[in-house]
Design an enzyme around this catalytic site. Structure first.
Site, PDB file in Angstrom:
ATOM      1  N   SER A 144     -24.709  28.072  32.985  1.00  0.00           N
ATOM      2  CA  SER A 144     -23.528  28.928  32.892  1.00  0.00           C
ATOM      3  C   SER A 144     -23.304  29.761  34.138  1.00  0.00           C
ATOM      4  O   SER A 144     -23.372  31.006  34.124  1.00  0.00           O
ATOM      5  CB  SER A 144     -23.648  29.806  31.661  1.00  0.00           C
ATOM      6  OG  SER A 144     -23.923  28.968  30.576  1.00  0.00           O
ATOM      7  N   ARG A 159     -22.042  29.590  43.429  1.00  0.00           N
ATOM      8  CA  ARG A 159     -22.663  30.894  43.694  1.00  0.00           C
ATOM      9  C   ARG A 159     -23.273  31.396  42.393  1.00  0.00           C
ATOM     10  O   ARG A 159     -22.882  31.000  41.301  1.00  0.00           O
ATOM     11  CB  ARG A 159     -21.647  31.911  44.214  1.00  0.00           C
ATOM     12  CG  ARG A 159     -20.492  32.140  43.275  1.00  0.00           C
ATOM     13  CD  ARG A 159     -19.547  33.231  43.740  1.00  0.00           C
ATOM     14  NE  ARG A 159     -18.395  33.273  42.864  1.00  0.00           N
ATOM     15  CZ  ARG A 159     -17.306  32.544  43.045  1.00  0.00           C
ATOM     16  NH1 ARG A 159     -17.213  31.721  44.078  1.00  0.00           N
ATOM     17  NH2 ARG A 159     -16.303  32.610  42.193  1.00  0.00           N
ATOM     18  N   ASP A 197     -21.377  27.061  29.566  1.00  0.00           N
ATOM     19  CA  ASP A 197     -21.484  27.522  28.172  1.00  0.00           C
ATOM     20  C   ASP A 197     -20.130  27.592  27.470  1.00  0.00           C
ATOM     21  O   ASP A 197     -20.028  27.380  26.251  1.00  0.00           O
ATOM     22  CB  ASP A 197     -22.225  28.870  28.061  1.00  0.00           C
ATOM     23  CG  ASP A 197     -21.677  29.951  28.983  1.00  0.00           C
ATOM     24  OD1 ASP A 197     -20.755  29.665  29.766  1.00  0.00           O
ATOM     25  OD2 ASP A 197     -22.188  31.083  28.916  1.00  0.00           O
TER      26      ASP A 197
HETATM   27  C1  GLC Z   1     -20.466  34.022  34.289  1.00  0.00           C
HETATM   28  C2  GLC Z   1     -20.630  32.613  34.849  1.00  0.00           C
HETATM   29  C3  GLC Z   1     -19.904  31.598  33.979  1.00  0.00           C
HETATM   30  C4  GLC Z   1     -20.307  31.759  32.532  1.00  0.00           C
HETATM   31  C5  GLC Z   1     -20.096  33.192  32.064  1.00  0.00           C
HETATM   32  C6  GLC Z   1     -20.533  33.420  30.629  1.00  0.00           C
HETATM   33  O1  GLC Z   1     -19.142  34.402  34.397  1.00  0.00           O
HETATM   34  O2  GLC Z   1     -20.145  32.568  36.169  1.00  0.00           O
HETATM   35  O3  GLC Z   1     -20.195  30.288  34.424  1.00  0.00           O
HETATM   36  O4  GLC Z   1     -19.574  30.883  31.729  1.00  0.00           O
HETATM   37  O5  GLC Z   1     -20.841  34.067  32.910  1.00  0.00           O
HETATM   38  O6  GLC Z   1     -21.881  33.154  30.434  1.00  0.00           O
END
Ligand code: GLC
Length: 472
Positions: A144, A159, A197
């Site tokens: 995520s 990143r 996620d």
């Molecule tokens: C951050 C991450 C994203 C993820 C979110 C929730 O924003 O960059 O990829 O989906 O957190 O976990």
């Protein structure tokens, strides 16, 4: 209350107000940022990444089979096995492993992924000792963070967010990293899908959603937890940046991971108080994910902490305490990131006489003795922070609804639902209600009698990753 303190608190409350017109304007801006991200070849700070995920269909609930799922997205690594029963239900076995802090930053990609590989192996030994290893088990990897995804099972890290910072991992393929470390242990597992996620949440809620009963289409998979983000299904003709050669055969649309944490990184429209600026400067990714930094669980407590420290520095709060401690404040108040959003959830709903419950919570969690006046201020600020967060959270949800409502035939009478997961939306008191309240203010379905609801997608990312693996 001391009038200077009262004035200072009123000023903060005023700066955190979100009115209907702002919500409507921000939803328009959000849509423009989606468009820009769907068109542009290269990611840029000015618009959302809008990452194609190579997931080209939404589950119907009839999917079957046993799959593994691994989930890295915050402070825990979760491994699970999911048995899809093909009737909107599933069975799940899972283990959760805390990521050691020294693997989250100032370490290497290999150190982190070697730890993850070992946990996948440990999970199999613990829960599937019967597994003979004849065939490789398929694993869906929920990762995520923003990833440049080039196939269902390939993606390089763009990143880090949410406190992770391992520079040598940036630009590496995270599926390859996990696979290599699983192979090193001789574990018979094949990583076949990579999913954010939010994609997992969308898929898992769509799988569980029995439309015949709910009469609602699952439109967005959203996370409001440590971070915040969402995914939705977009028609291919609206994703101009996808080249024909990248489009899987027969596909008409694709799930897009918006990375909406990065909405309005240039602060064209988002409110930006001095507290937001202090927090941004404290993070490992200043100037990025500025929407997330106003909304998600990782930042709500820190917002309260920096407000309280500001009021202390202006000599409105905690002056006696400071003197009695010989010139110091409890370290959990004085140091960044020590105040968790869980604490705010207790303060938010305290209706005890003189806020006695808050007194205990603040003592227990922050070692912070308070008087009644201070507690009243703390509760007011807490409610101010969470209200703004919940109202801002409605913007992307409304924007997606207004965008996809046209995907359905005119005579389709289905309502719309959001599949959501994450500690804030699940546990923060009143958060869900406020999100929906603000969505109604924006009114993305104007002129229609359709309804909008919010559903918690239980075990969303685990089941979603299994569903992604079933597509491979
Ligand atoms: C951050 C991450 C994203 C993820 C979110 C929730 O924003 O960059 O990829 O989906 O957190 O976990």
């Amino acid at each position: 209350m001391n009038s200077k303190l009262q004035e200072a608190v009123d000023d903060i409350v005023e700066k955190f107000k979100i009115d209907k017109q702002f919500l409507i304007d921000a939803t328009v801006e959000f849509n423009l940022s989606m468009e820009a991200g769907l068109s542009a070849d290269k990611p840029a700070r000015e618009y959302m990444p809008m990452i194609p995920t190579y997931v080209t269909s939404i589950p119907t609930g009839k999917e079957t089979g046993l799959y593994l799922a691994a989930d890295l997205g915050g402070t825990n690594f979760r491994v699970c096995s999911v048995l899809l029963n093909g009737d909107h239900t599933f069975g799940i076995k899972q283990s959760k492993y805390k990521i050691p802090l020294d693997l989250m930053a100032n370490s290497t990609a290999d150190a982190l992924f070697s730890y993850l590989g070992k946990k996948v192996d440990a999970f199999l030994q613990e829960h599937h000792a019967e597994y003979d290893g004849e065939e490789h088990l398929k694993l869906g990897f929920t990762f995520s963070f923003p990833v440049n995804q080039t196939a269902l099972n390939r993606g390089t890290l763009l990143r880090w967010t949410k406190g992770f910072d391992l520079p040598d991992c940036v630009d590496k393929d995270v599926v390859e990293l996990l696979q290599r470390n699983i192979d090193l242990l001789g574990t018979k597992v094949k990583v076949v899908a990579l999913a954010n996620d939010t994609v997992g949440t969308l898929l898992s809620r769509a799988y569980s959603n029995n439309i015949a009963k709910t009469k609602a289409h699952t439109t967005v998979g959203a996370i409001f937890g440590t971070g915040t983000n969402g995914a939705y299904f977009e028609s291919l003709d609206k994703i101009p940046k996808l080249k024909a050669s990248e489009i899987p055969e027969g596909a008409t649309g694709m799930v897009v991971n918006m990375e909406w944490g990065s909405f309005d990184n240039t602060l064209k429209i988002l409110p930006s108080t001095k507290y937001d600026q202090i927090i941004d400067a404290e993070t490992a990714n200043p100037g990025y994910h500025l929407f997330e930094k106003r909304i998600s669980g990782m930042f709500l407590g820190e917002l309260l902490r920096v407000m309280l420290m500001d009021l202390f520095e202006r000599k409105y709060l905690f002056q006696d305490l400071y003197a009695s401690r010989g010139g110091s404040l409890p370290h959990r108040l004085a140091e960044p990131w020590q105040l968790s959003s869980e604490v705010l959830s207790y303060l938010e709903i305290d209706d005890s006489t003189d806020l006695k419950m808050s007194e205990l919570v603040l003592e227990n969690h922050l070692r912070l003795p308070t008087n009644k006046e201070e507690r009243l201020v703390i509760q007011k600020l807490t409610r101010t922070i969470s209200h703004r967060a919940a109202y801002l959270s409605a913007i992307p949800l409304a924007a997606v609804i207004s965008r996809v409502k046209g995907q359905y035939p005119e005579d389709d009478d289905g309502d719309f639902e959001f599949g959501c997961d994450g500690s804030v939306v699940e546990f923060y008191p009143g958060f869900q209600k406020k999100i929906l309240e603000a969505v109604l203010l924006i009114n993305p379905l104007e002129g229609s009698s359709k309804k909008i609801s919010l559903r918690i997608a239980k075990d969303g990312s685990g089941v979603g990753a299994a569903l992604c693996a079933s597509l491979a």
